[in-house]
Design a protein around this motif. Structure first.
Motif, mmCIF file in Angstrom:
data_model
loop_
_atom_site.group_PDB
_atom_site.id
_atom_site.type_symbol
_atom_site.label_atom_id
_atom_site.label_comp_id
_atom_site.label_asym_id
_atom_site.label_seq_id
_atom_site.Cartn_x
_atom_site.Cartn_y
_atom_site.Cartn_z
ATOM 1 N N SER A 229 0.829 -1.205 0.000
ATOM 2 C CA SER A 229 0.000 0.000 0.000
ATOM 3 C C SER A 229 0.864 1.257 0.000
ATOM 4 C CB SER A 229 -0.927 -0.001 1.226
ATOM 5 O OG SER A 229 -1.789 -1.123 1.203
ATOM 6 N N VAL A 230 1.897 1.258 0.857
ATOM 7 C CA VAL A 230 2.806 2.407 0.913
ATOM 8 C C VAL A 230 3.520 2.597 -0.420
ATOM 9 C CG1 VAL A 230 4.899 3.324 2.002
ATOM 10 C CG2 VAL A 230 3.154 2.206 3.403
ATOM 11 N N ILE A 231 4.023 1.495 -0.979
ATOM 12 C CA ILE A 231 4.750 1.560 -2.249
ATOM 13 C C ILE A 231 3.859 2.082 -3.368
ATOM 14 C CG2 ILE A 231 5.804 0.131 -4.059
ATOM 15 C CD1 ILE A 231 6.904 -1.643 -1.781
ATOM 16 N N MET A 232 2.633 1.581 -3.441
ATOM 17 C CA MET A 232 1.722 1.986 -4.507
ATOM 18 C C MET A 232 1.358 3.460 -4.399
ATOM 19 S SD MET A 232 1.381 -0.580 -6.462
ATOM 20 C CE MET A 232 -0.006 -0.069 -7.478
ATOM 21 N N VAL A 233 1.058 3.921 -3.185
ATOM 22 C CA VAL A 233 0.700 5.330 -2.988
ATOM 23 C C VAL A 233 1.855 6.237 -3.399
ATOM 24 C CG1 VAL A 233 0.199 7.094 -1.246
ATOM 25 C CG2 VAL A 233 -1.024 4.913 -1.200
ATOM 26 N N LEU A 234 3.069 5.904 -2.971
ATOM 27 C CA LEU A 234 4.236 6.726 -3.287
ATOM 28 C C LEU A 234 4.525 6.745 -4.776
ATOM 29 C CD1 LEU A 234 6.663 5.805 -0.349
ATOM 30 C CD2 LEU A 234 5.365 7.918 -0.651
ATOM 31 N N TYR A 235 4.421 5.576 -5.429
ATOM 32 C CA TYR A 235 4.760 5.534 -6.848
ATOM 33 C C TYR A 235 3.680 6.123 -7.741
ATOM 34 C CZ TYR A 235 9.381 3.670 -7.311
ATOM 35 O OH TYR A 235 10.736 3.566 -7.320
ATOM 36 N N VAL A 236 2.434 6.122 -7.292
ATOM 37 C CA VAL A 236 1.399 6.851 -8.035
ATOM 38 C C VAL A 236 1.719 8.336 -8.011
ATOM 39 C CG1 VAL A 236 -1.019 7.577 -7.970
ATOM 40 C CG2 VAL A 236 -0.446 5.157 -7.756
ATOM 41 N N ARG A 237 2.116 8.822 -6.847
ATOM 42 C CA ARG A 237 2.503 10.222 -6.722
ATOM 43 C C ARG A 237 3.732 10.532 -7.581
ATOM 44 N NH1 ARG A 237 1.132 15.301 -6.552
ATOM 45 N NH2 ARG A 237 2.557 16.615 -5.341
ATOM 46 N N VAL A 238 4.729 9.640 -7.527
ATOM 47 C CA VAL A 238 5.941 9.821 -8.334
ATOM 48 C C VAL A 238 5.595 9.840 -9.817
ATOM 49 C CG1 VAL A 238 8.074 8.681 -9.104
ATOM 50 C CG2 VAL A 238 7.568 8.880 -6.661
ATOM 51 N N PHE A 239 4.713 8.952 -10.245
ATOM 52 C CA PHE A 239 4.327 8.886 -11.654
ATOM 53 C C PHE A 239 3.653 10.180 -12.105
ATOM 54 C CE2 PHE A 239 1.078 7.928 -14.869
ATOM 55 C CZ PHE A 239 1.880 7.426 -15.889
ATOM 56 N N SER B 266 17.937 12.596 -15.087
ATOM 57 C CA SER B 266 18.606 11.526 -14.368
ATOM 58 C C SER B 266 17.731 10.998 -13.237
ATOM 59 C CB SER B 266 19.944 12.029 -13.810
ATOM 60 O OG SER B 266 20.572 11.049 -13.037
ATOM 61 N N GLU B 267 17.091 11.913 -12.505
ATOM 62 C CA GLU B 267 16.224 11.498 -11.408
ATOM 63 C C GLU B 267 15.013 10.733 -11.929
ATOM 64 O OE1 GLU B 267 16.935 11.544 -8.435
ATOM 65 O OE2 GLU B 267 18.536 13.012 -8.241
ATOM 66 N N LEU B 268 14.436 11.187 -13.039
ATOM 67 C CA LEU B 268 13.271 10.511 -13.606
ATOM 68 C C LEU B 268 13.633 9.126 -14.112
ATOM 69 C CD1 LEU B 268 11.588 13.465 -15.561
ATOM 70 C CD2 LEU B 268 10.885 12.471 -13.381
ATOM 71 N N LYS B 269 14.829 9.018 -14.716
ATOM 72 C CA LYS B 269 15.275 7.712 -15.193
ATOM 73 C C LYS B 269 15.480 6.749 -14.029
ATOM 74 C CE LYS B 269 18.793 5.447 -18.029
ATOM 75 N NZ LYS B 269 20.034 5.634 -18.835
ATOM 76 N N ALA B 270 16.080 7.253 -12.945
ATOM 77 C CA ALA B 270 16.273 6.418 -11.762
ATOM 78 C C ALA B 270 14.932 5.994 -11.173
ATOM 79 C CB ALA B 270 17.091 7.182 -10.718
ATOM 80 N N ALA B 271 13.966 6.923 -11.164
ATOM 81 C CA ALA B 271 12.632 6.595 -10.649
ATOM 82 C C ALA B 271 11.969 5.537 -11.518
ATOM 83 C CB ALA B 271 11.775 7.855 -10.593
ATOM 84 N N ARG B 272 12.142 5.650 -12.833
ATOM 85 C CA ARG B 272 11.548 4.667 -13.744
ATOM 86 C C ARG B 272 12.165 3.292 -13.549
ATOM 87 N NH1 ARG B 272 12.812 6.928 -18.166
ATOM 88 N NH2 ARG B 272 14.539 5.585 -18.808
ATOM 89 N N THR B 273 13.499 3.266 -13.415
ATOM 90 C CA THR B 273 14.189 1.985 -13.221
ATOM 91 C C THR B 273 13.770 1.317 -11.925
ATOM 92 O OG1 THR B 273 16.102 2.804 -14.455
ATOM 93 C CG2 THR B 273 16.445 0.874 -13.051
ATOM 94 N N LEU B 274 13.760 2.087 -10.844
ATOM 95 C CA LEU B 274 13.362 1.517 -9.561
ATOM 96 C C LEU B 274 11.869 1.219 -9.534
ATOM 97 C CD1 LEU B 274 15.585 3.700 -7.235
ATOM 98 C CD2 LEU B 274 15.904 1.318 -7.868
ATOM 99 N N GLY B 275 11.109 1.918 -10.381
ATOM 100 C CA GLY B 275 9.701 1.567 -10.534
ATOM 101 C C GLY B 275 9.547 0.181 -11.130
ATOM 102 N N VAL B 276 10.413 -0.144 -12.094
ATOM 103 C CA VAL B 276 10.411 -1.494 -12.681
ATOM 104 C C VAL B 276 10.763 -2.529 -11.616
ATOM 105 C CG1 VAL B 276 11.531 -3.010 -14.365
ATOM 106 C CG2 VAL B 276 10.961 -0.664 -14.991
#
Length: 317
Positions: A191-201, A231-241
């Motif tokens: 739940s925490v991961i999903m909420v944070l990554y929706v916000r990040v997206f 660079s930050e967006l790419k890192a976020a995308r990679t860690l999102g995967v």
């Protein structure tokens, strides 16, 4: 007492599966240890990879332990009865739960790190420091130790009462403990991961649009600030995967473990348990696919160039 093991209440595969599956998973275990050791060596050796956040390093450590401890024990448990005695069984189950719990905690910390980096970039350097990150990692492992001690104390003390064959090894969780583990180790973190990554997206999409507009309006060459954001967006995308793969590996196991009767009677349970651990093998492959620095580091490590004086200063980014 109703049984609902967190890891090891599945039946043994039969026929060719009993031979091929252990061989396959043994190979996966070796590769998991090897690839994650490469991640650890890379991040530890090269100065360019000494980020304030050492979360990838912590995740790689837990993944190495999955390949070194959890997977081999899992293979033994699903192939036949446990031959190493009750003491080693209790130690194995206890350590395995700590490793898995710490791995889940690392995924949550990674999500928090990316959330701050993308959603609050101006505050990132002040909030995310080496000291704070190291403290969070230590707390994550101490929490895993405390939680595992608490949740397995009663079950491990009654270990012998739940053997269906001499030498069998699993943690006999009752229904209440199983539900607590489901919430604490899966529903809560997810739940925490999903909420944070929706916000990040959402923020990443808006930043990407803003960067395209900025570059189009001012110059064909992105500024340093734009490069940093990319660079930050790419890192976020990679860690999102990484997070998505984690969910794909963990969701089937926990959903399947809710069906206790099916888990006890179906050989599919062994596959679910292996899939649960397979995530640790996939993480370094994701790094190799998305991070050029990891591919360069591997080349330098494999060719022995890291043994040269001053190799820690090599450009790998």
């Amino acid at each position: 007492m109703e049984q609902s093991s967190a890891f090891h209440n599945f039946s043994t595969p039969s026929g060719s599966e009993a031979v091929l599956l252990p061989i396959l998973m043994s190979s996966v275990s070796v590769l998991t240890v090897t690839l994650n050791l490469l991640v650890i060596i890379s991040v530890s050796h090269f100065r360019q990879l000494h980020f304030p956040s050492n979360l990838l390093l912590s995740l790689a450590v837990s993944d190495v332990l999955v390949g070194l401890v959890v997977l081999p024990g899992d293979i033994l448990q699903h192939s036949d009865c446990w031959f190493f005695g009750d003491l080693m069984c209790s130690v194995y189950n206890f350590v395995s739960l700590i490793i898995i719990c710490a791995s889940v905690g690392d995924m949550v910390l990674i999500s928090v790190d990316r959330y701050i980096a993308v959603c609050h970039p101006l505050q990132y350097s002040a909030r995310v420091t080496v000291r704070r990150t190291s403290l969070c990692i230590c707390l994550c492992w101490f929490y895993s130790l405390f939680y595992t001690s608490l949740v397995t104390k009663a079950e491990l003390s009654q270990h012998d009462s739940y053997h269906s064959c001499r030498g069998q090894c699993f943690i006999p969780f009752n229904k209440t403990t199983g539900l607590v583990d489901l919430v604490v180790n899966f529903i809560g973190p997810v739940s925490v991961i999903m909420v944070l990554y929706v916000r990040v997206f959402v923020v990443a999409v808006s930043q990407a649009r803003a960067m395209r507009s900025h570059v189009t309006a001012l110059t064909h060459k992105p500024s340093g600030n734009v490069k940093t954001k990319k660079s930050e967006l790419k890192a976020a995308r990679t860690l999102g995967v990484v997070v998505v793969v984690y969910l794909m590996c963990f969701c089937p196991f926990y959903c399947f473990s809710l069906a206790v009767d099916l888990a006890l009677s179906s050989p599919v349970g062994a596959f679910m348990s292996y899939l649960f651990c397979f995530n640790s093998f996939l993480n370094p492959l994701i790094y190799a696919l998305f991070y050029p620095w990891f591919r360069k580091s591997i080349k330098l490590i494999v060719t022995g160039q890291i043994l040269k004086p001053g190799s820690s200063e090599d450009n790998v980014r």
